[in-house]
Design a protein around this motif. Structure first.
Motif, mmCIF file in Angstrom:
data_model
loop_
_atom_site.group_PDB
_atom_site.id
_atom_site.type_symbol
_atom_site.label_atom_id
_atom_site.label_comp_id
_atom_site.label_asym_id
_atom_site.label_seq_id
_atom_site.Cartn_x
_atom_site.Cartn_y
_atom_site.Cartn_z
ATOM 1 N N SER A 102 -70.411 -77.579 -60.590
ATOM 2 C CA SER A 102 -69.560 -77.169 -61.707
ATOM 3 C C SER A 102 -69.921 -77.935 -62.973
ATOM 4 O O SER A 102 -70.627 -78.952 -62.923
ATOM 5 C CB SER A 102 -68.085 -77.403 -61.376
ATOM 6 O OG SER A 102 -67.711 -76.706 -60.220
ATOM 7 N N GLY A 103 -69.382 -77.482 -64.091
ATOM 8 C CA GLY A 103 -69.718 -78.060 -65.385
ATOM 9 C C GLY A 103 -68.919 -79.273 -65.761
ATOM 10 O O GLY A 103 -68.054 -79.219 -66.646
ATOM 11 N N GLY A 104 -69.183 -80.387 -65.118
ATOM 12 C CA GLY A 104 -68.565 -81.658 -65.471
ATOM 13 C C GLY A 104 -69.635 -82.714 -65.656
ATOM 14 O O GLY A 104 -70.774 -82.551 -65.199
ATOM 15 N N ILE A 105 -69.289 -83.810 -66.308
ATOM 16 C CA ILE A 105 -70.252 -84.868 -66.572
ATOM 17 C C ILE A 105 -70.833 -85.436 -65.282
ATOM 18 O O ILE A 105 -71.952 -85.940 -65.248
ATOM 19 C CB ILE A 105 -69.603 -85.987 -67.426
ATOM 20 C CG1 ILE A 105 -70.633 -87.008 -67.879
ATOM 21 C CG2 ILE A 105 -68.485 -86.670 -66.647
ATOM 22 C CD1 ILE A 105 -71.696 -86.443 -68.782
ATOM 23 N N ALA A 106 -70.082 -85.327 -64.178
ATOM 24 C CA ALA A 106 -70.556 -85.845 -62.884
ATOM 25 C C ALA A 106 -71.640 -84.967 -62.269
ATOM 26 O O ALA A 106 -72.141 -85.283 -61.187
ATOM 27 C CB ALA A 106 -69.385 -85.981 -61.918
ATOM 28 N N ALA A 107 -72.042 -83.868 -62.954
ATOM 29 C CA ALA A 107 -73.058 -82.969 -62.398
ATOM 30 C C ALA A 107 -74.352 -83.716 -62.095
ATOM 31 O O ALA A 107 -75.054 -83.383 -61.131
ATOM 32 C CB ALA A 107 -73.324 -81.818 -63.364
ATOM 33 N N TYR A 108 -74.674 -84.737 -62.888
ATOM 34 C CA TYR A 108 -75.930 -85.459 -62.640
ATOM 35 C C TYR A 108 -75.924 -86.174 -61.292
ATOM 36 O O TYR A 108 -76.970 -86.386 -60.672
ATOM 37 C CB TYR A 108 -76.206 -86.446 -63.776
ATOM 38 C CG TYR A 108 -75.384 -87.717 -63.730
ATOM 39 C CD1 TYR A 108 -75.874 -88.867 -63.113
ATOM 40 C CD2 TYR A 108 -74.118 -87.774 -64.299
ATOM 41 C CE1 TYR A 108 -75.131 -90.026 -63.057
ATOM 42 C CE2 TYR A 108 -73.365 -88.932 -64.249
ATOM 43 C CZ TYR A 108 -73.870 -90.058 -63.636
ATOM 44 O OH TYR A 108 -73.135 -91.212 -63.580
ATOM 45 N N LYS A 109 -74.731 -86.548 -60.800
ATOM 46 C CA LYS A 109 -74.646 -87.230 -59.508
ATOM 47 C C LYS A 109 -74.987 -86.296 -58.353
ATOM 48 O O LYS A 109 -75.365 -86.752 -57.270
ATOM 49 C CB LYS A 109 -73.243 -87.816 -59.302
ATOM 50 C CG LYS A 109 -72.886 -88.924 -60.272
ATOM 51 C CD LYS A 109 -71.517 -89.483 -59.949
ATOM 52 C CE LYS A 109 -71.133 -90.611 -60.901
ATOM 53 N NZ LYS A 109 -69.800 -91.170 -60.578
#
Length: 416
Positions: A27-34
């Motif tokens: 989903s489109g959240g800042i945690a996507a990189y994790k």
């Protein structure tokens, strides 16, 4: 055959085993990189992973990154490769769908059956286990709408793991942080291993204690034990993977928090008792895997006890600690609550175990033999689970997760 894997026929009739098919929704959240780390762990452990990001997620991590890491094509749209009907096929062929991070928007769409992009279409067509790892600001997670959506998904059989507590976007701190990708991977691995679509602990709250209490003697010394907490953590992880809301009361473990688990750190037996009784107030089951000290020093020295030349140290007087297991068993916080104890024995293991089961009054007692090189700190365990109904369930030597699953297998039919 590995649970979740599929068999394909080669030419000549030979059977080959394909990799488990995992869909990683992002989903489109800042945690996507994790999610890149979760993807790496899944692929390196032998899973064939198809990444399905939302359009918003691609603002954080590009399609080229997902494609390179997974080795599979990446799209967020139902209109790409229409001849392959991806909006149906991806979900139909999956052994597991995991959405990490799962934003409040994605949870809402999944709960209400919306299908406006490839990820939500995949969730509607999937007939395999589904795991959501939420990540959002605390206010969004605590909002009644989000909580109702989470309850709906759990009621339908999805595993929605609790978000972690920690630093969020900007200066905010609170509950809503994406759990550690390694711990999300462990949940996925356990869900795949069981191969069960409907988690049998969904809607249940369980409390697990783990580790070993420490009873202070002076500012630098304590009375303790060898318990590492690994068995209790295995119980917490497996319960979360089976859909439970888990409270883990952890005494001096130093282990990373399991994904989807509320961890309450404690130090002493008195602190553990207070935390367990508080958490048990609305729990369906309590598993006391912690090694709770039977005694504590009668007096605490405010200063470090000094060694004096030519003089023997003063004897250390001890007093009894509260018997938490017996208290839980005798005064159940709610009707039908299941209480499980652990007994670490060095001799006459089963005889001592049966006696402890009778004295403590719990429903199940996990009895294992301990010693210098047995159980404590190990990744493996073996035990016999004794039941108040006279049953005996031996668990052969193996991973502590296997013992944990056996315990929950025995707890589930006893739940009211």
């Amino acid at each position: 055959m590995c649970p979740g894997s599929r068999q394909n026929l080669r030419a000549g009739g030979a059977v080959s085993e394909s990799k488990p098919q995992v869909v990683l929704g992002v989903s489109g959240g800042i945690a996507a990189y994790k999610a890149c780390e979760l993807l790496r762990r899944l692929t390196e452990s032998g899973h064939d992973v198809r990444v399905v990001p939302t359009a918003s997620a691609l603002h954080f991590v590009g399609a080229a990154t997902w494609s390179a890491l997974s080795g599979n094509p990446v799209s967020a749209e139902v209109w790409d490769d229409v001849h392959e009907v991806p909006h149906v096929r991806i979900g139909q062929t999956a052994d597991l769908v995991v959405v990490a991070p799962a934003t409040a928007d994605t949870l809402a769409k999944a709960a209400h059956g919306l299908a406006g992009d490839l990820l939500t279409n995949t969730l509607l067509t999937a007939r395999c286990p589904v795991v959501f790892a939420p990540a959002m600001h605390t206010e969004m997670w605590e909002h009644p709408a989000t909580q109702e959506n989470v309850a709906t998904l759990r009621r339908r059989g999805a595993v929605v793991i609790e978000p972690a507590v920690g630093r969020l976007t900007g200066v905010d701190t609170g509950k809503g942080r994406l759990p550690d990708p390694g711990e999300i991977f462990e949940v996925c691995r356990r869900v795949l291993a069981r191969g069960v679509t409907a988690p049998d602990l969904a809607g249940r709250h369980v409390v697990v204690s783990a580790g070993g209490t420490r009873e202070p003697l002076d500012p630098v010394r304590f009375l303790g034990n060898r318990s590492s907490g690994k068995q209790g953590y295995a119980l917490a992880r497996t319960a979360a993977a089976r859909g439970a809301r888990v409270t883990l009361v952890a005494a001096n473990t130093g282990l990373p928090d399991p994904a989807g688990v509320d961890v309450v750190p404690v130090g002493t037996a008195v602190q553990l008792r207070e935390a367990v009784l508080k958490a048990a107030a609305d729990a369906d089951a309590v598993v006391m895997a912690a090694a709770v000290a039977d005694f504590r020093p009668a007096a605490y020295a405010e200063g470090k006890i000094k060694k004096r030349e030519g003089k023997e140290p003063e004897p250390v007087a001890l007093v009894r600690n509260p018997d938490v297991l017996a208290e839980l068993s005798a005064d159940r916080a709610r009707p039908g609550q299941v209480v499980v104890g652990f007994a670490a024995e060095t001799d006459d293991v089963l005889a001592n175990g049966r006696d402890k089961l009778r004295r403590k009054g719990c429903d199940l007692l996990v009895v294992n033999e301990v010693g210098e090189r047995r159980t404590f700190g190990s990744e493996e365990n073996e035990a016999v689970v004794l039941g108040a109904d006279g049953s005996e369930t031996p668990v052969p030597h193996g991973p502590k997760e296997a013992l944990a699953d056996t315990v929950w297998d025995l707890v589930v039919p006893r739940l009211a």
